[in-house]
Design an enzyme around this catalytic site. Structure first.
Site, PDB file in Angstrom:
ATOM      1  N   LYS A  27       0.719  -1.250  -0.049  1.00  0.00           N
ATOM      2  CA  LYS A  27      -0.033  -0.143  -0.028  1.00  0.00           C
ATOM      3  C   LYS A  27       0.790   1.256   0.204  1.00  0.00           C
ATOM      4  CE  LYS A  27      -2.114   2.119   3.780  1.00  0.00           C
ATOM      5  NZ  LYS A  27      -1.593   3.469   4.163  1.00  0.00           N
ATOM      6  N   ASN A  28       1.848   1.277   1.037  1.00  0.00           N
ATOM      7  CA  ASN A  28       2.475   2.412   1.032  1.00  0.00           C
ATOM      8  C   ASN A  28       3.473   2.961  -0.201  1.00  0.00           C
ATOM      9  OD1 ASN A  28       0.859   3.406   3.166  1.00  0.00           O
ATOM     10  ND2 ASN A  28       2.344   2.599   4.895  1.00  0.00           N
ATOM     11  N   ARG A  58      -3.814  10.285   3.492  1.00  0.00           N
ATOM     12  CA  ARG A  58      -2.342  11.061   3.842  1.00  0.00           C
ATOM     13  C   ARG A  58      -1.389  11.246   2.679  1.00  0.00           C
ATOM     14  NH1 ARG A  58      -0.915  14.268   7.550  1.00  0.00           N
ATOM     15  NH2 ARG A  58       1.282  14.337   7.762  1.00  0.00           N
ATOM     16  N   ASP A  95       3.679   0.383  11.992  1.00  0.00           N
ATOM     17  CA  ASP A  95       2.502   0.067  11.410  1.00  0.00           C
ATOM     18  C   ASP A  95       2.068  -1.680  11.843  1.00  0.00           C
ATOM     19  OD1 ASP A  95       2.549   2.302  10.443  1.00  0.00           O
ATOM     20  OD2 ASP A  95       2.947   1.752   8.256  1.00  0.00           O
ATOM     21  N   ILE A  99       7.245   6.294  17.128  1.00  0.00           N
ATOM     22  CA  ILE A  99       6.914   7.251  16.087  1.00  0.00           C
ATOM     23  C   ILE A  99       5.519   8.191  16.125  1.00  0.00           C
ATOM     24  CG2 ILE A  99       6.723   7.235  13.544  1.00  0.00           C
ATOM     25  CD1 ILE A  99       9.125   5.748  14.304  1.00  0.00           C
ATOM     26  N   CYS A 128      -5.009   8.489   8.906  1.00  0.00           N
ATOM     27  CA  CYS A 128      -5.195   7.685  10.229  1.00  0.00           C
ATOM     28  C   CYS A 128      -4.782   8.832  11.498  1.00  0.00           C
ATOM     29  CB  CYS A 128      -4.486   6.577  10.620  1.00  0.00           C
ATOM     30  SG  CYS A 128      -5.183   5.131   9.660  1.00  0.00           S
ATOM     31  N   ARG A 161      -9.180   0.419   3.739  1.00  0.00           N
ATOM     32  CA  ARG A 161      -8.040   1.469   3.291  1.00  0.00           C
ATOM     33  C   ARG A 161      -6.899   0.711   2.873  1.00  0.00           C
ATOM     34  NH1 ARG A 161      -6.385   5.284   6.950  1.00  0.00           N
ATOM     35  NH2 ARG A 161      -4.769   5.500   5.282  1.00  0.00           N
ATOM     36  N   ARG A 209       0.310  15.104  12.783  1.00  0.00           N
ATOM     37  CA  ARG A 209       1.306  14.653  11.666  1.00  0.00           C
ATOM     38  C   ARG A 209       1.609  15.858  10.818  1.00  0.00           C
ATOM     39  NH1 ARG A 209      -1.459   9.282   9.250  1.00  0.00           N
ATOM     40  NH2 ARG A 209       0.387   8.948   8.329  1.00  0.00           N
ATOM     41  N   PRO A 210       2.787  16.508  11.258  1.00  0.00           N
ATOM     42  CA  PRO A 210       3.114  17.639  10.668  1.00  0.00           C
ATOM     43  C   PRO A 210       3.930  17.369   9.213  1.00  0.00           C
ATOM     44  CG  PRO A 210       4.671  16.957  12.172  1.00  0.00           C
ATOM     45  CD  PRO A 210       3.592  16.048  12.535  1.00  0.00           C
ATOM     46  N   ILE A 211       3.924  18.274   8.197  1.00  0.00           N
ATOM     47  CA  ILE A 211       4.689  18.109   7.019  1.00  0.00           C
ATOM     48  C   ILE A 211       5.785  19.267   6.854  1.00  0.00           C
ATOM     49  CG2 ILE A 211       2.871  17.088   5.809  1.00  0.00           C
ATOM     50  CD1 ILE A 211       2.188  19.742   4.339  1.00  0.00           C
ATOM     51  N   ASP A 212       6.118  19.670   8.089  1.00  0.00           N
ATOM     52  CA  ASP A 212       7.402  20.781   8.058  1.00  0.00           C
ATOM     53  C   ASP A 212       8.546  20.303   7.194  1.00  0.00           C
ATOM     54  OD1 ASP A 212       7.273  19.000  10.588  1.00  0.00           O
ATOM     55  OD2 ASP A 212       9.193  19.986  10.768  1.00  0.00           O
TER      56      ASP A 212
HETATM   57  C1  EPZ Z   1       4.253   6.746   6.628  1.00  0.00           C
HETATM   58  O1  EPZ Z   1       3.634   8.074   7.227  1.00  0.00           O
HETATM   59  C2  EPZ Z   1       3.254   5.969   6.388  1.00  0.00           C
HETATM   60  N1  EPZ Z   1       2.252   6.251   5.471  1.00  0.00           N
HETATM   61  C3  EPZ Z   1       2.648   5.329   7.672  1.00  0.00           C
HETATM   62  O2  EPZ Z   1       1.718   4.575   7.522  1.00  0.00           O
HETATM   63  C4  EPZ Z   1       3.859   5.039   8.807  1.00  0.00           C
HETATM   64  O3  EPZ Z   1       3.140   4.915  10.040  1.00  0.00           O
HETATM   65  C5  EPZ Z   1       4.867   6.229   8.974  1.00  0.00           C
HETATM   66  O4  EPZ Z   1       5.240   6.398   7.426  1.00  0.00           O
HETATM   67  C6  EPZ Z   1       6.058   5.816   9.581  1.00  0.00           C
HETATM   68  O5  EPZ Z   1       6.523   4.221   9.013  1.00  0.00           O
HETATM   69  C7  EPZ Z   1       2.169   6.157   4.223  1.00  0.00           C
HETATM   70  O6  EPZ Z   1       3.192   6.016   3.637  1.00  0.00           O
HETATM   71  C8  EPZ Z   1       1.083   6.757   3.344  1.00  0.00           C
HETATM   72  P1  EPZ Z   1       6.677   9.872   8.738  1.00  0.00           P
HETATM   73  P2  EPZ Z   1       4.405   9.394   7.186  1.00  0.00           P
HETATM   74  O7  EPZ Z   1       6.788  11.217   7.651  1.00  0.00           O
HETATM   75  O8  EPZ Z   1       5.245   9.252   5.895  1.00  0.00           O
HETATM   76  C9  EPZ Z   1       7.463  13.302  12.223  1.00  0.00           C
HETATM   77  C10 EPZ Z   1      -0.237   3.013   7.687  1.00  0.00           C
HETATM   78  O9  EPZ Z   1      -0.927   2.804   8.788  1.00  0.00           O
HETATM   79  N2  EPZ Z   1       7.264  14.071  11.154  1.00  0.00           N
HETATM   80  O10 EPZ Z   1       7.678   8.830   8.229  1.00  0.00           O
HETATM   81  O11 EPZ Z   1       3.155  10.530   7.285  1.00  0.00           O
HETATM   82  C11 EPZ Z   1       5.896  12.784  12.359  1.00  0.00           C
HETATM   83  O12 EPZ Z   1       5.219  13.210  13.291  1.00  0.00           O
HETATM   84  C12 EPZ Z   1       0.223   4.387   7.936  1.00  0.00           C
HETATM   85  O13 EPZ Z   1       0.016   2.552   6.606  1.00  0.00           O
HETATM   86  C13 EPZ Z   1       7.862  15.463  11.407  1.00  0.00           C
HETATM   87  O14 EPZ Z   1       8.044  15.813  12.684  1.00  0.00           O
HETATM   88  O15 EPZ Z   1       5.224   9.455   8.438  1.00  0.00           O
HETATM   89  C14 EPZ Z   1       6.337  11.172  13.019  1.00  0.00           C
HETATM   90  O16 EPZ Z   1       6.591  11.176  14.313  1.00  0.00           O
HETATM   91  C15 EPZ Z   1       0.003   5.190   9.163  1.00  0.00           C
HETATM   92  N3  EPZ Z   1       7.495  16.340  10.466  1.00  0.00           N
HETATM   93  C16 EPZ Z   1       7.718  10.803  12.178  1.00  0.00           C
HETATM   94  O17 EPZ Z   1       8.208  12.055  11.786  1.00  0.00           O
HETATM   95  C17 EPZ Z   1       7.496  16.105   9.008  1.00  0.00           C
HETATM   96  O18 EPZ Z   1       7.459  16.776   8.069  1.00  0.00           O
HETATM   97  C18 EPZ Z   1       7.552   9.603  11.034  1.00  0.00           C
HETATM   98  O19 EPZ Z   1       6.803  10.273  10.270  1.00  0.00           O
HETATM   99  C19 EPZ Z   1       6.907  14.537   8.735  1.00  0.00           C
HETATM  100  C20 EPZ Z   1       7.086  13.771   9.845  1.00  0.00           C
END
Ligand code: EPZ
Length: 418
Positions: free
Chosen positions: A22-23, A93, A305, A327, A117, A397, A122-125
């Site tokens: 999926k991801n 997402r 996950d 995480i 979810c 999903r 879930r920031p995107i900074d």
């Molecule tokens: C991906 O989410 C996956 N989603 C998530 O799977 C998964 O839990 C996650 O990676 C971690 O492995 C998809 O691929 C669509 P991250 P993502 O950016 O990319 C922090 C599922 O169940 N962060 O790796 O959104 C954040 O808060 C889903 O399939 C920032 O601080 O996760 C977190 O603590 C749920 N700033 C950590 O980093 C940012 O700009 C990891 O988040 C981005 C993230």
């Protein structure tokens, strides 16, 4: 509304085929937008609602999409807008990958803020920091991310946190930037590597994906290609954990065992037998499980996950287990549901202390998010009596044909109208 009705207490036996990840798929589909000529012929695309949602968004952008089971053929030459602002975009997402893809190809994007979810902030900074470093102007306007650039120019970017989404998104934009970009402290997840391989098949020049330094030499244009998505590590891990919980012997097929090493190691520590053989893994369990401690970490650590299904397994393992979710800060919403089934778990912030019980008992529970839903299915399969799970849209999903796949292993699950 639909519900799953599970008659628990049956061993699992047989073999199950794992679908495409999926991801990876939800990143590769938007990444295909960057092909300005030619058609992308994609295989092993899982039949899940997140994929349907992203395909619908791409059609709205003007792409020509044909679907035939797990194969999707996309012509992105016909894209006629860089505005992605619809309910579909808000729902998921992974719609944030549209920003990197549209910015890369058209040097502009307007994408509604992504949903997904509810598992913590879930920031995107880090995505925005990366786009800005490449020379884009990024602002939030009426709930949408607006990114624009005259030119994108390659540079060095050090991510403050290890982020799957930011690594992939910035890699997308950098692929069509001028010059060389170096991403440091990059995520190493298998789907990051899969997206890089896909981009390279379209003509990109990316090296180092799978390590924490990714080097991208910008190219002028990308074109369509044939590509097959990797198997889903999380779906595979869910069936491994379910077999360990229910007892029995299941061969999980069409996987990459290397991607599952952290799960294999934990199951073995709990007393479960795991046998690797080429592109399959066989899990054998007599249901006698020892408690262990688990800390979720970026790849190659134990994946967040799978934390929720793992919590279910530990709830019936002997002794005390501690789960440290490092995480996401609110990924224990399934615990209240699990307690309704007799589990003994105390949650404090991001730690769960689990005292193993001999048995869980069926109850009416809800899927609070995607992986929590998978966890409740595992709990229902192992519990005495009948479990009913609602809010199935979360599960749909990310898990293709989940009740069919489990029933082929001897489980008794039916989907009913509520
Ligand atoms: C991906 O989410 C996956 N989603 C998530 O799977 C998964 O839990 C996650 O990676 C971690 O492995 C998809 O691929 C669509 P991250 P993502 O950016 O990319 C922090 C599922 O169940 N962060 O790796 O959104 C954040 O808060 C889903 O399939 C920032 O601080 O996760 C977190 O603590 C749920 N700033 C950590 O980093 C940012 O700009 C990891 O988040 C981005 C993230």
């Amino acid at each position: 509304m639909e519900k799953l009705v599970i008659e628990g207490g049956h061993c699992l036996e047989g073999s199950v085929n794992i679908s495409g990840a999926k991801n990876a798929a939800v990143a590769i589909l938007p990444a295909s937008i960057m092909a300005s000529k030619g058609v992308c012929n994609l295989e092993n695309i899982p039949d899940i609602s997140d994929v349907n949602c992203i395909l619908s968004i791409m059609r709205d952008l003007g792409a020509t999409v044909k679907r035939d089971n797990d194969r999707v053929i996309i012509d992105n030459e016909t894209i006629n807008t860089t505005d992605a602002c619809s309910e579909d975009v808000r729902q998921m997402r992974a719609s944030y990958y549209l920003i990197g893809a549209l910015l890369g190809r058209f040097k502009k994007a307007r994408v509604e803020m992504p949903g997904g979810c509810s598992i913590g902030v879930r920031p995107i900074d880090q995505h925005i920091k990366g786009f800005e470093a490449l020379g884009a102007n990024v602002r939030i306007e009426h709930g949408a991310v607006v990114a624009e650039a005259e030119r994108l120019i390659g540079t060095n970017i050090y991510f403050d946190v290890v982020s799957v989404g930011a690594t992939i998104n910035v890699m997308l934009a950098a692929t069509l930037a001028e010059g060389r970009t170096i991403l440091e402290n990059a995520a190493k997840e298998p789907h990051v590597v899969d997206v890089a391989n896909f981009l390279n098949s379209m003509g990109a020049n990316i090296r180092g994906a799978g390590t924490d330094v990714i080097k991208i030499k910008g190219v002028e244009a990308l074109s369509g290609c044939d590509y097959s998505v990797i198997p889903d590590q999380i779906e595979a891990g869910t069936y491994m954990i379910a077999t360990a919980a229910c007892g029995g012997r299941v061969t999980i097929e069409n996987i990459i065992p290397k991607h599952l090493e952290s799960i294999t190691a934990k199951l073995e520590e709990m007393g479960v037998k795991v046998i690797e053989d080429g592109d399959s893994i066989t899990v054998e369990s007599d249901g006698n499980l020892k408690g262990v401690n688990v800390k979720t970490l970026p790849y190659p650590g134990f994946p967040t996950d799978l934390q929720q299904p793992m919590t279910v397994l530990l709830s019936i393992a002997e002794g005390i287990s501690i789960v440290n979710e490092s995480i996401w800060e609110s990924r224990f919403k399934h615990v209240d549901e699990l307690k309704k089934m007799g589990a003994s778990i105390k949650v404090e912030n991001t730690l769960a202390v689990i005292e193993g019980v001999k048995k869980l008992g069926g109850a009416k529970v809800i899927a609070t998010d995607l992986r929590a839903g998978a966890a409740m299915i595992v709990a229902g399969l192992v519990a005495d009596g009948v479990t009913e799970i609602t809010h199935l849209y979360h599960i749909d999903r990310g898990y293709p044909n989940i009740e069919l796949k489990f029933n082929s292993l001897g489980a008794r699950i039916r989907r009913e109208k509520n």
